[in-house]
Structure formats: structure tokens, C-alpha cells
Design a protein around this motif. Structure first.
Motif, PDB file in Angstrom:
ATOM      1  N   LEU A  11       0.419  -0.920   0.202  1.00  0.00           N
ATOM      2  CA  LEU A  11      -0.129  -0.019  -0.432  1.00  0.00           C
ATOM      3  C   LEU A  11       0.378   1.691   0.113  1.00  0.00           C
ATOM      4  CD1 LEU A  11      -2.868   1.572   0.147  1.00  0.00           C
ATOM      5  CD2 LEU A  11      -2.565   1.230   2.799  1.00  0.00           C
ATOM      6  N   GLN A  12       0.824   2.097  -1.493  1.00  0.00           N
ATOM      7  CA  GLN A  12       1.820   3.060  -1.209  1.00  0.00           C
ATOM      8  C   GLN A  12       0.909   4.083   0.108  1.00  0.00           C
ATOM      9  OE1 GLN A  12       2.581   4.734  -4.646  1.00  0.00           O
ATOM     10  NE2 GLN A  12       3.189   2.069  -5.203  1.00  0.00           N
ATOM     11  N   ALA A  13       1.447   4.909   0.346  1.00  0.00           N
ATOM     12  CA  ALA A  13       1.105   6.151   1.213  1.00  0.00           C
ATOM     13  C   ALA A  13       0.412   7.485   0.070  1.00  0.00           C
ATOM     14  CB  ALA A  13       2.078   7.408   1.446  1.00  0.00           C
ATOM     15  N   PRO A  14      -0.844   7.594   0.463  1.00  0.00           N
ATOM     16  CA  PRO A  14      -1.844   8.475   0.079  1.00  0.00           C
ATOM     17  C   PRO A  14      -1.168   9.982   0.182  1.00  0.00           C
ATOM     18  CG  PRO A  14      -3.163   7.018   1.262  1.00  0.00           C
ATOM     19  CD  PRO A  14      -1.151   6.510   1.798  1.00  0.00           C
ATOM     20  N   LEU A  72      -1.006  11.548   7.356  1.00  0.00           N
ATOM     21  CA  LEU A  72      -1.986  11.462   7.162  1.00  0.00           C
ATOM     22  C   LEU A  72      -2.884  11.455   8.666  1.00  0.00           C
ATOM     23  CD1 LEU A  72      -2.503   8.324   4.568  1.00  0.00           C
ATOM     24  CD2 LEU A  72      -2.417  11.006   3.985  1.00  0.00           C
ATOM     25  N   GLN A  73      -1.935  11.430   9.246  1.00  0.00           N
ATOM     26  CA  GLN A  73      -3.769  11.009  11.160  1.00  0.00           C
ATOM     27  C   GLN A  73      -2.383  11.975  12.216  1.00  0.00           C
ATOM     28  OE1 GLN A  73      -2.444   7.034  11.222  1.00  0.00           O
ATOM     29  NE2 GLN A  73      -1.894   7.088  13.535  1.00  0.00           N
ATOM     30  N   ARG A  74      -3.052  12.667  13.282  1.00  0.00           N
ATOM     31  CA  ARG A  74      -2.518  13.062  14.261  1.00  0.00           C
ATOM     32  C   ARG A  74      -2.478  13.101  15.417  1.00  0.00           C
ATOM     33  NH1 ARG A  74      -1.968  15.471  10.198  1.00  0.00           N
ATOM     34  NH2 ARG A  74      -3.437  17.543   9.636  1.00  0.00           N
ATOM     35  N   SER A  96       2.443  21.300  12.328  1.00  0.00           N
ATOM     36  CA  SER A  96       3.479  22.585  13.262  1.00  0.00           C
ATOM     37  C   SER A  96       2.150  23.275  13.673  1.00  0.00           C
ATOM     38  CB  SER A  96       3.520  23.300  11.577  1.00  0.00           C
ATOM     39  OG  SER A  96       1.929  23.697  11.389  1.00  0.00           O
ATOM     40  N   SER A  97       2.441  25.267  14.049  1.00  0.00           N
ATOM     41  CA  SER A  97       1.609  25.050  14.872  1.00  0.00           C
ATOM     42  C   SER A  97       0.456  25.860  14.500  1.00  0.00           C
ATOM     43  CB  SER A  97       2.161  26.786  15.941  1.00  0.00           C
ATOM     44  OG  SER A  97       2.464  27.675  14.015  1.00  0.00           O
ATOM     45  N   ASN A  98       0.086  25.712  12.810  1.00  0.00           N
ATOM     46  CA  ASN A  98      -0.836  26.041  12.217  1.00  0.00           C
ATOM     47  C   ASN A  98      -1.682  24.708  12.099  1.00  0.00           C
ATOM     48  OD1 ASN A  98       0.838  24.903  10.651  1.00  0.00           O
ATOM     49  ND2 ASN A  98       0.408  26.983   9.373  1.00  0.00           N
ATOM     50  N   GLY A  99      -1.256  23.510  11.928  1.00  0.00           N
ATOM     51  CA  GLY A  99      -2.035  22.609  12.155  1.00  0.00           C
ATOM     52  C   GLY A  99      -1.790  21.684  11.210  1.00  0.00           C
ATOM     53  N   LEU A 100      -1.215  21.672  10.467  1.00  0.00           N
ATOM     54  CA  LEU A 100      -0.239  20.614   9.249  1.00  0.00           C
ATOM     55  C   LEU A 100       1.179  20.073   9.547  1.00  0.00           C
ATOM     56  CD1 LEU A 100      -0.188  23.549   6.350  1.00  0.00           C
ATOM     57  CD2 LEU A 100      -1.858  21.842   6.969  1.00  0.00           C
ATOM     58  N   ALA A 101       0.972  18.698   9.278  1.00  0.00           N
ATOM     59  CA  ALA A 101       2.075  17.669   9.493  1.00  0.00           C
ATOM     60  C   ALA A 101       3.136  17.709   8.136  1.00  0.00           C
ATOM     61  CB  ALA A 101       1.129  16.005   9.600  1.00  0.00           C
TER      62      ALA A 101
END
Length: 618
Positions: free
Chosen positions: A2-5, A82-84, A120-125
Motif C-alpha cells: 500500500l503506497q502512502a496516499p 495522514l493522521q494526528r 506545525s502550529s497551524n495544524g499541518l503535518a
């Protein structure tokens, strides 16, 4: 395998990642220390700080493995972003997603993987903090908690390096920027406060970076500070201003910067804000918190706050365009009563373009005489006789349409044309009064017009007004009345007194318009030479209303006016029952559709001819 989406927010995520300037950078001890701590906490031979870009996962730190990157499509970390929550694979050979992955079947033969997303502080992985082993393994709860804290520390380290780099570059562009900051500025505010020059340099710098990060700009206006300074003194306003600034500083993120544009407007930069939702949430919090009352010298004071926000997402090429959009959004927010915020959008830009076109046409209209006064009679509530005319502005557009004030006064205010509009209305109305006076020369009449705050606050325009009154007198038996909203009398009291005395000495009657709907000071009514109160039509409309009738309010207003020896005029009189009630309470004059709507000059002359010198039948 399964490749990383690819996550749906990958464009914003990659933009944010590039803004750190970390990709392909040399090894750094501070990050390698974190990688070593990963191994110590998880008891694994490998600890990694992995950052995921378009095609690869690149290792900022890789302790225990001789590698710098692997393809993104086979990476474990491509799944982690893809997850938090942590992605923990205790045995990759037993997991159908990874059992045939080349990193499992070949070097480095991964069996255990624990990935902790770097948020990050703005919610991006941005990537993940990884513990890796060639043997199956299990993590205890305390190990997972420790690694989560370490992941947050890794992100914080990246953000500090980014902020330091931007500040150094901005300081090189504007080395004088920090001069002049007050040494008494509160510590939290001092941390965020900079000069206008440096903040603009930072915006330009962020726009010029090849790896542009998303960021937000906000313009704030403390709407009531000027009025409070004029009414209660600059010292009181200064205390309130400082409290509002400290509240603002407490709400802003640590990486924000702000500067003072003037005594009631501020500019705020929020680096690395990625979404409209984040910027809107911050603007909403600011408007909510800053409008709360402040105790100053045993008084509770507050200032309404307007916030205009614009978000850079690769969609601006210059700081001027970005700041102009923030100004448009601020204007939209400031138009509304109370405290509000507005984020720039397509509709706001279109409206701004339409406003500019309207303002341009209005300038041309003022220069070519397209403004024309319409007149509405003032009548005695008891005798029903005509006592005067109020001149109301109408604009005859180039295509012949007659525009009501609601369609152009706001544009005139934005274009700073209200004062010129007032002067032109007075000039044309005085000329029209001579035509009206010829109908019955012996009749005493009042010509009433509105004065805007723009004219009252401009010494230059006031001099033009005084000269106009001196040079163009009204006909015999006619008297000029100028109406003003008390909210527009915001200058220092000495200046207000001088202006009103100058008008009073010229025989001008002074009236407070729309009385009862806004800020009113009984001491001003008593101290300044006002002649009349004009009661707002909203009160007249609610006479004998089944819900919340205004009868008692009108009784109180009339009693107060009698005590102050002020003349009263009721606006919006539309029925005979309203006229009779107002007359019984002692109101002097009325104005409204019961007698006539506002009319052009020729219809006004016809009305005067029909009722020459006689009481007007109602």
C-alpha cells in the motif's frame, strides 16, 4: 504494498514545510540530540527526524542508520502524516500495509516502526519523529507520551530557527527598525512590537522567499478611542489604549509581530497561518476580547473594534496589494455598528471596485453640479402652517437616474467628499431660497440643512462655510438652520465652542438632529448655543405601538427640551393621530409625509403657490 496516499492539504503542507528552510540543510547538533533521545526513550537502534516533501522523505536527523532519504511512495512516514496520532507498527511483517514493503524485505529490514507526526502550529503535518528497529517491539504508555512531547519539541526547534532567520533578514533590510520603541512597553507586548518599517520589511521578505510560507495580515481599528480622547482627555485614552494593546498581545501567537499605524489603528502579521479558518478564529477572538470594558479612573470604558484580515496563499506579488486587501476588509468591518471582523473575499474586492467607480462618478458629479437639493416642509403642529424647508441631497447621475442619499453618502464619506457635498448643498439651497421667498416675501421661514462631521472637523472647510454664509445671505425674513449629529461633535470642547459660537454670531440656528438615537450629553445641550432638537422618526413611528411604545420617551424628551428652553421638531410625522398627540405634548414643529415628501424645487414652488401665506390643510 500500500503506497502512502497524498493528503488533500498537501499543497499547503508542502508550502509550510519549505518555509522552514530545513530541507537539504547540514546536520545540526540540536536535531541530532533529539534523534538520539528517540533511541534512548524507545530502546531502539534507530531514531529519525523525517520530513516528507513531494517525492521523498528526507532525514534532518538519522541516528543509527546511514541514510539521508527514501522515496515517499514506500515511506512509512508518508502514512504517518495522514493522521494526528502516532502510527505504531509493532511487527511490519504482520501488517498487510507494509509486509511487502521494500524497506521491510530489504535494507534496513524494518520490523518495528513508531512514527509521531510533526504538527506545525497551524495544524499541518510536516513529517514524523520515528523510532525504528529490525525486531518486533512494544511501547509502553509512558514511552509514547515522552515521544509525543519530543515531537512537539522538534517542531518548536524548527519554528524558532525559521523565526530567527526571518528576523535577522528583516533587520538587515531595515536596521533602524527597532529605534524609538518605548522602554515602558509591557514585556509581552514588547516581545511582539516592532516598527511599521520592519513589519513591512518582514512582509516583503516573506513574499520574496523562494519557499513562500502562508501567512496572515490583519488591520485593527479601535473605533472609539478618538471620541474618548476628545471627551475625557488624552491621558484617559492612553490608559485605555495601553490596556487594549496588552489584551491584543496576549491573544497573538508567539511568532506574530505588530505595529501601530496611528493612534487608533494597528497592523498585525501572523506568520505561517495557513487557512482562512485559522485567521478568522484569531480575528473573532480579538474582536470579542478587546471590546470588553476596561476600568479607567473609576469609569468603565470600552472601544468597539474592527478587524480586517487577508491571507497570503501564494496569491499576492506585493505587500501593497496584500495590505490593500486587509484595508478593504477593515473598511467592511468598520462600517458595521459594534465590533466586527471581516476577511477579504471576492465579493469584497468587487464591492471595493464598485465603490471606487462610484466615488469617481461622485467627484465628477460634484464638479459638474449633478447634486441637487430636494425640499421637505417644516410645519407648525398646532396651526398647520408652513414654517420652513429642510434641504435634502439628491444626486442626478449621468444616466439621469435620481439617487437617494443611502446610495452615495457612504461613498462620499470614504472619498472624503462629505464636507464638499455639504458646502455645495448649502450654496445651492441658499440660491433656491431666494426663488421660494418670492412666493410670499413677508412669511418668516427657516432653511434647514445637515452638517457632516467631516466639515465640522476641518478648519479649512469651516473657513469656507463661514465665508459662504457671509457672502451669500438668505432672503429677508429667512433664517439658516444647520443640523448636526452630536456624535459628530468629537473635537475638543474649546474647538466645538469656537465653531458653534462663530455660527451663532452669524445668526445661524443650531439644531441637534436625530436626537435620542445615539450619544447625547445634556451638559453640551446646556452649555452650547443650540436652538432646537429634532426628534428621530423612529420614536414617532412607535407612538401607541402595541409593543414598546415610545410615548413615555417622547414625553421625557419634550419635558427636558422645555426645561432647557429648546425648540422641538418631530421627524417622520405621517398620520393625523401622530400630529395631534405631539401637539398636545407641546412639540412645536413637525416634518414628514403627512404634509409632503421631499420635492425638487419646482414642486416646492408649486406647493408654496398653492398655500400662499395660509395654513396648510392636512
Amino acid at each position: 504494498m500500500l503506497q502512502a496516499p497524498i493528503p488533500p492539504d498537501d499543497t499547503a503542507r508542502l508550502q509550510e514545510l519549505r518555509s522552514y528552510g530545513v530541507l537539504d540543510s547540514p546536520d545540526e547538533q540540536s536535531f541530532d540530540d533529539i534523534g538520539a533521545l528517540v533511541r534512548d526513550i524507545a530502546n531502539t537502534p534507530i531514531g529519525i527526524i523525517s520530513l516528507v516533501d513531494e517525492n521523498r522523505q528526507w532525514f534532518k536527523s538519522c541516528i543509527g542508520l546511514d541514510a539521508k532519504e527514501t522515496p515517499r511512495n514506500i515511506s512509512f512516514c508518508g502514512h504517518t502524516i495522514l493522521q494526528r496520532t502516532p502510527l505504531i507498527i509493532e511487527d511490519a511483517l504482520e501488517d498487510p500495509r507494509f509486509c511487502d514493503n521494500p524497506l521491510v524485505l530489504q535494507e534496513p529490514h524494518i520490523r518495528f516502526y513508531a512514527g509521531f507526526p510533526l504538527i506545525s502550529s497551524n495544524g499541518l503535518a510536516l513529517g514524523s519523529l520515528c523510532a525504528v528497529d529490525q525486531q518486533p517491539r512494544h511501547l509502553e504508555a509512558h514511552q509514547i507520551q515522552a515521544l509525543e512531547r519530543l515531537a512537539r519539541l522538534a517542531v518548536r526547534q524548527m519554528e524558532l530557527k525559521r523565526q530567527s532567520r526571518l528576523l535577522e533578514q528583516a533587520a538587515q533590510a531595515a536596521p533602524e527598525a527597532q529605534e524609538g520603541l518605548a522602554p515602558t512597553t509591557p514585556p509581552r507586548l514588547n516581545q511582539l512590537l516592532t516598527s511599521k518599517e520592519q513589519l513591512l520589511s518582514m512582509v516583503e521578505l516573506m513574499l520574496s522567499q523562494s519557499s513562500q510560507a502562508y501567512f496572515g495580515v490583519m488591520r485593527l481599528e479601535f473605533k472609539e478611542l478618538r471620541r474618548i480622547a476628545n471627551a475625557l482627555g488624552e491621558a484617559t485614552a492612553k490608559v485605555l489604549r495601553q490596556e487594549l494593546q496588552e489584551r491584543l498581545a496576549a491573544l497573538l501567537p508567539d511568532n506574530a509581530s505588530c505595529c501601530e499605524l496611528n493612534d487608533q489603528e494597528w497592523l498585525v502579521l501572523t506568520p505561517f497561518t495557513a487557512t482562512d479558518e485559522q485567521l478568522g478564529a484569531l480575528a473573532a477572538a480579538i474582536t470579542q476580547q478587546l471590546q470588553q470594558p476596561v476600568g479607567v479612573a473609576q469609569q468603565l470604558l470600552s472601544s468597539q473594534v474592527a478587524v480586517g484580515a487577508a491571507l497570503f496563499q501564494g496569491n499576492y506579488s506585493s505587500a501593497n496589494d496584500l495590505l490593500s486587501d486587509a484595508a478593504i476588509a477593515l473598511r467592511n468591518a468598520a462600517r458595521r455598528p459594534g465590533s466586527h471582523y471581516s476577511c477579504i473575499d471576492l465579493a469584497s474586492r468587487i464591492q471595493a471596485q464598485q465603490d471606487l467607480q462610484l466615488e469617481s462618478e461622485l467627484r465628477r458629479g460634484l464638479s459638474t453640479g449633478q447634486l441637487e437639493p430636494h425640499f421637505q416642509p417644516l410645519f407648525d403642529l398646532q396651526t398647520k402652517q408652513l414654517m420652513g424647508m429642510e434641504a435634502l441631497a439628491r444626486w442626478r447621475s449621468v444616466n439621469g437616474d435620481l439617487l437617494m442619499p443611502s446610495l452615495f453618502l457612504a461613498a462620499a464619506e470614504r472619498a472624503e467628499l462629505l464636507g464638499e457635498l455639504d458646502l455645495q448643498m448649502i450654496r445651492q439651497s441658499i440660491a433656491a431660497s431666494h426663488a421660494m421667498a418670492r412666493v410670499h416675501p413677508q412669511q418668516a421661514m427657516v432653511l434647514s440643512l445637515n452638517l457632516s462631521g467631516a466639515l465640522l472637523e476641518s478648519p479649512t472647510l469651516l473657513d469656507v462655510l463661514f465665508a459662504l454664509i457671509d457672502a451669500e445671505p438668505l432672503p429677508p425674513n429667512w433664517q439658516l438652520q444647520l443640523e448636526m449629529l452630536e456624535v459628530n461633535l468629537q473635537q475638543p470642547e474649546a474647538d466645538i465652542a469656537h465653531t458653534l459660537d462663530q455660527l451663532h454670531q452669524r445668526g445661524v440656528l443650531l439644531a441637534i438632529d436625530d436626537f435620542g438615537t445615539g450619544y447625547s450629553s445634556l451638559s453640551r445641550l446646556n452649555r452650547f448655543p443650540f436652538h432646537s432638537l429634532k426628534v428621530d422618526m423612529s420614536f414617532v413611528k412607535l407612538l401607541d405601538a402595541p409593543d414598546q411604545p415610545s410615548n413615555r420617551i417622547l414625553e421625557v424628551i419634550q419635558a427636558m427640551a422645555e426645561a432647557l428652553e429648546l425648540h422641538t421638531t418631530a421627524e417622520g410625522v405621517e398620520t393625523e393621530a401622530q400630529r395631534l398627540w405631539l401637539q398636545r405634548q407641546g412639540f412645536h414643529w413637525g416634518q414628514g409625509y403627512l404634509l409632503a415628501k421631499p420635492m425638487p424645487l419646482q414642486e416646492t414652488l408649486n406647493l408654496l403657490l398653492t398655500h400662499q401665506g395660509a395654513a396648510v390643510p392636512l
